[in-house]
Design a protein around this motif. Sequence first.
Motif, PDB file in Angstrom:
ATOM      1  N   TYR A  23     133.435 -22.534  50.161  1.00 42.08           N
ATOM      2  CA  TYR A  23     132.566 -21.851  51.114  1.00 42.08           C
ATOM      3  C   TYR A  23     131.478 -21.044  50.423  1.00 42.08           C
ATOM      4  O   TYR A  23     130.368 -20.924  50.945  1.00 42.08           O
ATOM      5  CB  TYR A  23     133.377 -21.023  52.115  1.00 42.08           C
ATOM      6  CG  TYR A  23     133.869 -21.938  53.204  1.00 42.08           C
ATOM      7  CD1 TYR A  23     133.091 -22.195  54.316  1.00 42.08           C
ATOM      8  CD2 TYR A  23     135.067 -22.620  53.070  1.00 42.08           C
ATOM      9  CE1 TYR A  23     133.502 -23.082  55.289  1.00 42.08           C
ATOM     10  CE2 TYR A  23     135.491 -23.509  54.037  1.00 42.08           C
ATOM     11  CZ  TYR A  23     134.708 -23.745  55.141  1.00 42.08           C
ATOM     12  OH  TYR A  23     135.113 -24.635  56.091  1.00 42.08           O
ATOM     13  N   ALA A  26     128.958 -23.700  49.741  1.00 47.51           N
ATOM     14  CA  ALA A  26     128.304 -24.141  50.974  1.00 47.51           C
ATOM     15  C   ALA A  26     127.305 -23.099  51.469  1.00 47.51           C
ATOM     16  O   ALA A  26     126.218 -23.450  51.953  1.00 47.51           O
ATOM     17  CB  ALA A  26     129.352 -24.426  52.054  1.00 47.51           C
ATOM     18  N   LEU A  32     123.428 -26.943  53.894  1.00 42.17           N
ATOM     19  CA  LEU A  32     124.584 -26.427  54.634  1.00 42.17           C
ATOM     20  C   LEU A  32     124.506 -24.942  54.987  1.00 42.17           C
ATOM     21  O   LEU A  32     125.117 -24.511  55.956  1.00 42.17           O
ATOM     22  CB  LEU A  32     125.867 -26.683  53.842  1.00 42.17           C
ATOM     23  CG  LEU A  32     126.238 -28.143  53.624  1.00 42.17           C
ATOM     24  CD1 LEU A  32     127.510 -28.233  52.805  1.00 42.17           C
ATOM     25  CD2 LEU A  32     126.385 -28.883  54.952  1.00 42.17           C
ATOM     26  N   PHE A  36     126.504 -22.874  58.034  1.00 45.51           N
ATOM     27  CA  PHE A  36     127.598 -21.969  57.711  1.00 45.51           C
ATOM     28  C   PHE A  36     127.258 -20.536  58.100  1.00 45.51           C
ATOM     29  O   PHE A  36     128.111 -19.800  58.577  1.00 45.51           O
ATOM     30  CB  PHE A  36     127.959 -22.077  56.232  1.00 45.51           C
ATOM     31  CG  PHE A  36     128.818 -23.264  55.944  1.00 45.51           C
ATOM     32  CD1 PHE A  36     130.169 -23.124  55.718  1.00 45.51           C
ATOM     33  CD2 PHE A  36     128.285 -24.546  55.927  1.00 45.51           C
ATOM     34  CE1 PHE A  36     130.968 -24.227  55.477  1.00 45.51           C
ATOM     35  CE2 PHE A  36     129.080 -25.655  55.685  1.00 45.51           C
ATOM     36  CZ  PHE A  36     130.427 -25.489  55.459  1.00 45.51           C
ATOM     37  N   HIS A  74     133.579 -26.873  66.069  1.00 46.78           N
ATOM     38  CA  HIS A  74     132.446 -27.487  65.384  1.00 46.78           C
ATOM     39  C   HIS A  74     131.557 -28.318  66.313  1.00 46.78           C
ATOM     40  O   HIS A  74     130.440 -28.649  65.942  1.00 46.78           O
ATOM     41  CB  HIS A  74     132.952 -28.399  64.257  1.00 46.78           C
ATOM     42  CG  HIS A  74     133.687 -27.672  63.198  1.00 46.78           C
ATOM     43  ND1 HIS A  74     135.004 -27.310  63.322  1.00 46.78           N
ATOM     44  CD2 HIS A  74     133.287 -27.232  61.985  1.00 46.78           C
ATOM     45  CE1 HIS A  74     135.386 -26.683  62.227  1.00 46.78           C
ATOM     46  NE2 HIS A  74     134.374 -26.614  61.403  1.00 46.78           N
ATOM     47  N   HIS A  83     124.563 -33.691  56.901  1.00 43.69           N
ATOM     48  CA  HIS A  83     125.455 -32.531  56.783  1.00 43.69           C
ATOM     49  C   HIS A  83     126.861 -32.972  56.372  1.00 43.69           C
ATOM     50  O   HIS A  83     127.470 -32.369  55.487  1.00 43.69           O
ATOM     51  CB  HIS A  83     125.521 -31.755  58.102  1.00 43.69           C
ATOM     52  CG  HIS A  83     124.258 -31.050  58.447  1.00 43.69           C
ATOM     53  ND1 HIS A  83     123.426 -31.500  59.436  1.00 43.69           N
ATOM     54  CD2 HIS A  83     123.671 -29.946  57.926  1.00 43.69           C
ATOM     55  CE1 HIS A  83     122.382 -30.694  59.524  1.00 43.69           C
ATOM     56  NE2 HIS A  83     122.507 -29.737  58.613  1.00 43.69           N
ATOM     57  N   TRP A  87     128.704 -32.055  52.957  1.00 42.68           N
ATOM     58  CA  TRP A  87     129.978 -31.333  53.055  1.00 42.68           C
ATOM     59  C   TRP A  87     131.045 -32.053  52.232  1.00 42.68           C
ATOM     60  O   TRP A  87     131.745 -31.422  51.441  1.00 42.68           O
ATOM     61  CB  TRP A  87     130.393 -31.224  54.522  1.00 42.68           C
ATOM     62  CG  TRP A  87     131.667 -30.489  54.742  1.00 42.68           C
ATOM     63  CD1 TRP A  87     131.832 -29.147  54.883  1.00 42.68           C
ATOM     64  CD2 TRP A  87     132.985 -31.057  54.846  1.00 42.68           C
ATOM     65  NE1 TRP A  87     133.167 -28.847  55.072  1.00 42.68           N
ATOM     66  CE2 TRP A  87     133.890 -30.000  55.055  1.00 42.68           C
ATOM     67  CE3 TRP A  87     133.480 -32.361  54.785  1.00 42.68           C
ATOM     68  CZ2 TRP A  87     135.256 -30.206  55.191  1.00 42.68           C
ATOM     69  CZ3 TRP A  87     134.842 -32.563  54.934  1.00 42.68           C
ATOM     70  CH2 TRP A  87     135.711 -31.490  55.138  1.00 42.68           C
ATOM     71  N   SER A 115     136.093 -35.851  58.349  1.00 49.39           N
ATOM     72  CA  SER A 115     134.698 -36.194  58.540  1.00 49.39           C
ATOM     73  C   SER A 115     134.551 -37.409  59.458  1.00 49.39           C
ATOM     74  O   SER A 115     133.710 -37.419  60.358  1.00 49.39           O
ATOM     75  CB  SER A 115     134.042 -36.486  57.192  1.00 49.39           C
ATOM     76  OG  SER A 115     132.748 -36.982  57.366  1.00 49.39           O
TER      77      SER A 115
END
Length: 127
Positions: A23, A26, A32, A36, A74, A83, A87, A115
């Motif tokens: 994170y 990201a 991203l 985020f 999401h 994206h 990711w 995904s």
Amino acid sequence: MSFTQKKEINDISDIRLLVDTFYSRAENDELLSPIFAKRFRSHHSPLDPLYRYWGNVLLDLEEGASDEIPFPKHQDLPLTHQHFDRWLSLFHQTVDDLFTGALAEKAKFRAIRMSEIFRYKMELTNF
């Protein structure tokens, strides 16, 4: 960021390292970071559910395991194939930088599956 010694994923501290490192990356990624920032700006401890999720997926931790379904949180995000590709790439790179072994491979496999499911549910099926 370069990590010299890889280890196997063994406990919740390893899960926290994986999630925190991913994170952080990201949040600093050009593509991203806007997604985020939008998602996590208003949450107090946004990573706690992710520690529980990955702890349950990889370590079969029952204590504090999340029963939440990840997709609904999401579905309202403006995500594209780019994206998801970024990711996955960033997640795999993070796993590979930090860990080795069967659970590291399982983490990458589960990220691919997640995904695929998210893309399907978001009708982004031409990937």
